[in-house]
Design an enzyme around this catalytic site. Structure first.
Site, mmCIF file in Angstrom:
data_model
loop_
_atom_site.group_PDB
_atom_site.id
_atom_site.type_symbol
_atom_site.label_atom_id
_atom_site.label_comp_id
_atom_site.label_asym_id
_atom_site.label_seq_id
_atom_site.Cartn_x
_atom_site.Cartn_y
_atom_site.Cartn_z
ATOM 1 N N HIS A 1 12.675 -18.194 -17.893
ATOM 2 C CA HIS A 1 13.918 -18.671 -17.277
ATOM 3 C C HIS A 1 13.607 -19.496 -16.039
ATOM 4 C CE1 HIS A 1 14.066 -15.549 -13.991
ATOM 5 N NE2 HIS A 1 13.433 -14.810 -14.886
ATOM 6 N N ASP B 1 9.005 -15.003 -10.124
ATOM 7 C CA ASP B 1 10.133 -14.635 -10.996
ATOM 8 C C ASP B 1 11.080 -15.818 -11.148
ATOM 9 O OD1 ASP B 1 12.021 -13.235 -12.466
ATOM 10 O OD2 ASP B 1 12.890 -12.241 -10.731
ATOM 11 N N GLU C 1 19.225 -16.029 -16.825
ATOM 12 C CA GLU C 1 18.635 -14.693 -16.859
ATOM 13 C C GLU C 1 19.074 -13.854 -15.669
ATOM 14 O OE1 GLU C 1 15.774 -11.398 -16.418
ATOM 15 O OE2 GLU C 1 16.219 -12.986 -14.986
ATOM 16 N N GLU C 2 19.171 -14.479 -14.513
ATOM 17 C CA GLU C 2 19.508 -13.736 -13.302
ATOM 18 C C GLU C 2 20.998 -13.395 -13.204
ATOM 19 O OE1 GLU C 2 17.250 -12.447 -11.778
ATOM 20 O OE2 GLU C 2 15.514 -13.745 -11.529
ATOM 21 N N HIS D 1 12.982 -10.845 -6.002
ATOM 22 C CA HIS D 1 14.390 -10.688 -5.604
ATOM 23 C C HIS D 1 14.553 -10.452 -4.104
ATOM 24 C CE1 HIS D 1 16.141 -9.608 -9.841
ATOM 25 N NE2 HIS D 1 15.154 -10.485 -9.925
ATOM 26 N N ASP E 1 16.153 -20.200 -13.779
ATOM 27 C CA ASP E 1 17.057 -19.846 -12.683
ATOM 28 C C ASP E 1 16.420 -18.785 -11.792
ATOM 29 O OD1 ASP E 1 17.376 -17.900 -14.777
ATOM 30 O OD2 ASP E 1 19.274 -17.253 -13.889
#
Length: 456
Positions: free
Chosen positions: A85, A118, A152-153, A426, A87
């Site tokens: 991903h 990530d 995805e997020e 994150h 995003d």
């Protein structure tokens, strides 16, 4: 293979420069203010796929676009579907970043930027290894299909529909995802199992408005008191979930796996220091790793209700709510667990309160045979790149697309993460070790050759 590896060695700085360009794009999928940047990021991924020798296109969805690319060499070769991903999570709180989140910098051998590990940095390793193979040999050892999404997020709301509408186009022998982590610093890992998940919210409503607790307290049910009791009933003092039937279908860990987990280097003191906790807690009779990876859980993620401002306010609140998640293990069915959870809580709701039960995303647990030919091939690739054999682990988190690949496409997934759990995913100051980035590209390059050998 040697020419591919030599090329990658000579192109390390170029790969870093291109990754920095990728990381500078603030592709925050959760915030509509970043819509133009999401499109710009999809276009960057498209160019990267084309540069790698793939035929590629941007495919619109009802949300953020999917970028799809492929290179089919020969129908006799294995076909690998690579997922990732583009995003990223919102960077807030900005004041906790040492350097701006979308201005990547290298400090102490680490690339600092939102999305570094990530998942931009990890997915980019596969694009660079593909580019090296095509550039130096003119072909790939396997057929490749790339599926890189932008949601995805925020829950991948449009992904399953895309999979269902493109089952023939996405047909493959195995999938590869690099969105997990190594076991520890310098300890490469193959993740062969993930827990599943169900998410729900309970809302209780009592009187139509907040009431004076002196005048009305004790004469009507208090929603906050009730939500606290409901949440407190979910898990007992030994860490055992109290929902009837919760453990009925759980497939227990084999003795061999127990022994393998026990051999992994693990310090409970270091674990507690890393997370800032004074003691471990969990289901009696299981180790900390077993509790984190292979046992089901039920957690209260948040409770809201009543007055929480400064000073007292003497009321019987009108409303209260709680967010809940259950992590599931092999054998447990998400729909069955959600039904049992709702029934358990609804039966305990006091008279006079309205009970609402909302459900959100969910997926089953995933376990890949650690002795499969695909796993053996991945293991050889990681050993060649990292200089040591990988350990085999499970993880407690959930990656719903893995379940979707099994259910819709009928394929299993190799979870090969080059990052580390300490990379602040994150969080402010997210980073990716430069060595892990380069080793990830090497592992990816070896992977295509090793997977090709499965069919020989």
């Amino acid at each position: 293979m040697d020419t591919v590896l030599q090329h990658l060695q000579s192109q390390q700085q170029t790969a870093l420069d291109e990754l920095f360009e990728f990381l500078r794009i603030p592709s925050v999928s959760a915030d509509s203010a970043f819509l133009p940047e999401m499109q710009r990021c999809a276009e960057f991924v498209l160019r990267s796929m084309i540069d790698a020798g793939l035929t590629a296109e941007i495919i619109p969805t009802n949300g953020h676009p999917i970028v799809y690319g492929e290179r089919i060499e020969d129908s006799s070769l294995p076909t690998v579907l690579v997922y990732g991903h583009y995003d990223v999570q919102p960077p807030d709180p900005l004041e906790l970043w040492t350097t701006p989140p979308f201005e990547p910098q290298i400090r102490d051998g680490k690339i600092y930027a939102r999305g570094a590990t990530d998942d931009k940095g990890q997915v980019f390793t596969h694009l660079k290894s593909i580019q090296a193979w095509v550039s130096k040999t003119g072909r790939l050892p396997v057929n490749i299909k790339f599926l890189i999404e932008g949601e995805e997020e925020v829950g991948s709301d449009n992904l399953d529909r895309f999979l269902e509408d493109n089952t023939e186009r996405l047909k493959a022998d195995v999938a590869v995802i690099s969105d997990t982590s190594q076991y520890g610093d310098g300890i490469p890992a193959i993740t062969y199992g993930l827990r599943g998940i169900v998410a729900a919210e309970v809302r209780l409503t009592g009187p139509s408005k907040d009431l004076h607790s002196g005048v009305f307290g004790g004469s009507v049910a208090n929603p906050v008191n009730a939500i606290a009791r409901l949440c407190g009933s979910l898990v007992d003092e030994t860490g055992r979930v109290q929902i009837p039937g919760f453990y009925d279908d759980v497939i227990e860990l084999s003795e061999k796996e127990k022994q393998e987990f026990a051999r992994l280097p693990f310090s409970e003191d270091s674990f507690l220091a890393d997370i800032g906790s004074a003691a471990v807690f969990g289901e009696t009779g299981y180790s900390t790793l077993e509790r984190r990876w292979v046992r089901p859980t039920c957690d209260v993620n948040g409770i809201v209700g009543g007055y929480t401002g400064e000073g007292p306010k003497t009321i019987v609140p009108s409303k209260a709510a709680a967010k809940l998640t259950c992590r599931l293990v092999p054998g447990q069915n998400p729909k069955t667990i959600l039904t049992a959870l709702e029934t358990f809580l609804r039966k305990q709701c006091p008279p006079g309160l309205t009970f609402e039960f909302l459900t959100f995303h969910g997926c089953e647990a995933f376990v890949f045979d650690p002795n499969s030919e695909w796993i053996n091939a991945a293991s050889a690739a990681l050993q060649a790149a990292f200089g040591k054999p990988p350990v085999f682990i499970r993880e407690g988190g959930s990656i719903p697309v893995v379940s979707s690949f099994q259910r819709i496409l009928g394929i299993d997934t190799l979870l090969l993460g080059w990052g580390r759990n300490t990379d602040d995913l994150h969080s402010p100051n997210e980073h990716f070790h430069v060595d892990d980035f380069h080793n990830g590209i090497l592992a990816s390059a070896h992977l295509w050759q090793e997977l090709a050998a499965v069919r020989q």
